[in-house]
Scaffold this motif. Structure first.
Motif, PDB file in Angstrom:
ATOM      1  N   ARG A 268       0.829  -1.215   0.000  1.00 14.73           N
ATOM      2  CA  ARG A 268       0.000   0.000   0.000  1.00 14.73           C
ATOM      3  C   ARG A 268       0.862   1.262   0.000  1.00 14.73           C
ATOM      4  NH1 ARG A 268      -5.480   0.793   2.100  1.00 14.73           N
ATOM      5  NH2 ARG A 268      -5.810   3.025   2.316  1.00 14.73           N
ATOM      6  N   ARG A 269       1.838   1.311   0.892  1.00 15.44           N
ATOM      7  CA  ARG A 269       2.732   2.475   0.948  1.00 15.44           C
ATOM      8  C   ARG A 269       3.471   2.684  -0.370  1.00 15.44           C
ATOM      9  NH1 ARG A 269       6.153   2.089   6.431  1.00 15.44           N
ATOM     10  NH2 ARG A 269       4.459   2.540   7.863  1.00 15.44           N
ATOM     11  N   THR A 270       3.938   1.587  -0.935  1.00  9.73           N
ATOM     12  CA  THR A 270       4.685   1.673  -2.188  1.00  9.73           C
ATOM     13  C   THR A 270       3.791   2.161  -3.318  1.00  9.73           C
ATOM     14  OG1 THR A 270       6.120  -0.109  -1.439  1.00  9.73           O
ATOM     15  CG2 THR A 270       6.137   0.376  -3.795  1.00  9.73           C
TER      16      THR A 270
ATOM     17  N   ALA B 226       3.170   5.877  -2.717  1.00 13.66           N
ATOM     18  CA  ALA B 226       4.391   6.629  -3.023  1.00 13.66           C
ATOM     19  C   ALA B 226       4.594   6.717  -4.533  1.00 13.66           C
ATOM     20  CB  ALA B 226       5.596   5.972  -2.363  1.00 13.66           C
TER      21      ALA B 226
END
Length: 131
Positions: free
Chosen positions: A61-63, A66
């Motif tokens: 999710r973060r990737t 980002a």
């Protein structure tokens, strides 16, 4: 997720169509603008495996987020570019890095979210001809 990946994929196609207009607006030649197209593809391809590893380390999710933010930032830089180097920075480098994070994160998210026939449909939509 499919829409984000479609935008990343369409970026090169859209750029190819716009090259003559961009060349006139930036008062540059075709050879200089080829670096915009080639640079995006090279950045994306060379960082794709690293982008997948970043997803393993930081989370899918973060990737993905980002990557989407980087891609949007690169699009902003490219849209206000008044020179070829600025266009290369936004389009080829920043967008390419963002795309290299988006692609593997989207596949990982689909793989973790769906199973069985639903997974096949999800991957079909991801890689389908609508892009």
């Amino acid at each position: 997720m499919v829409a984000a990946v479609a935008v990343v994929t369409l970026d090169t196609t859209i750029l190819n169509v716009a090259i003559p207009t961009i060349g006139r607006d930036l008062h540059t030649d075709l050879m200089s603008l080829q670096w915009v197209i080639a640079g995006y593809s090279l950045t994306l391809a060379s960082l794709l495996i690293i982008g997948g590893r970043v997803g393993d380390i930081l989370g899918v999710r973060r990737t993905f987020v980002a990557g989407a933010l980087l891609f949007a930032g690169g699009s902003l830089i490219a849209s206000v570019a008044t020179s070829t180097p600025a266009l290369v920075l936004g389009e080829a480098i920043v967008e390419g890095i963002g795309a290299s994070l988006l692609f593997p994160a989207s596949l990982a998210a689909l793989s973790m979210t769906f199973t069985g026939p639903a997974r096949a449909k999800a991957f079909g939509l991801w890689g389908g001809p609508d892009r």
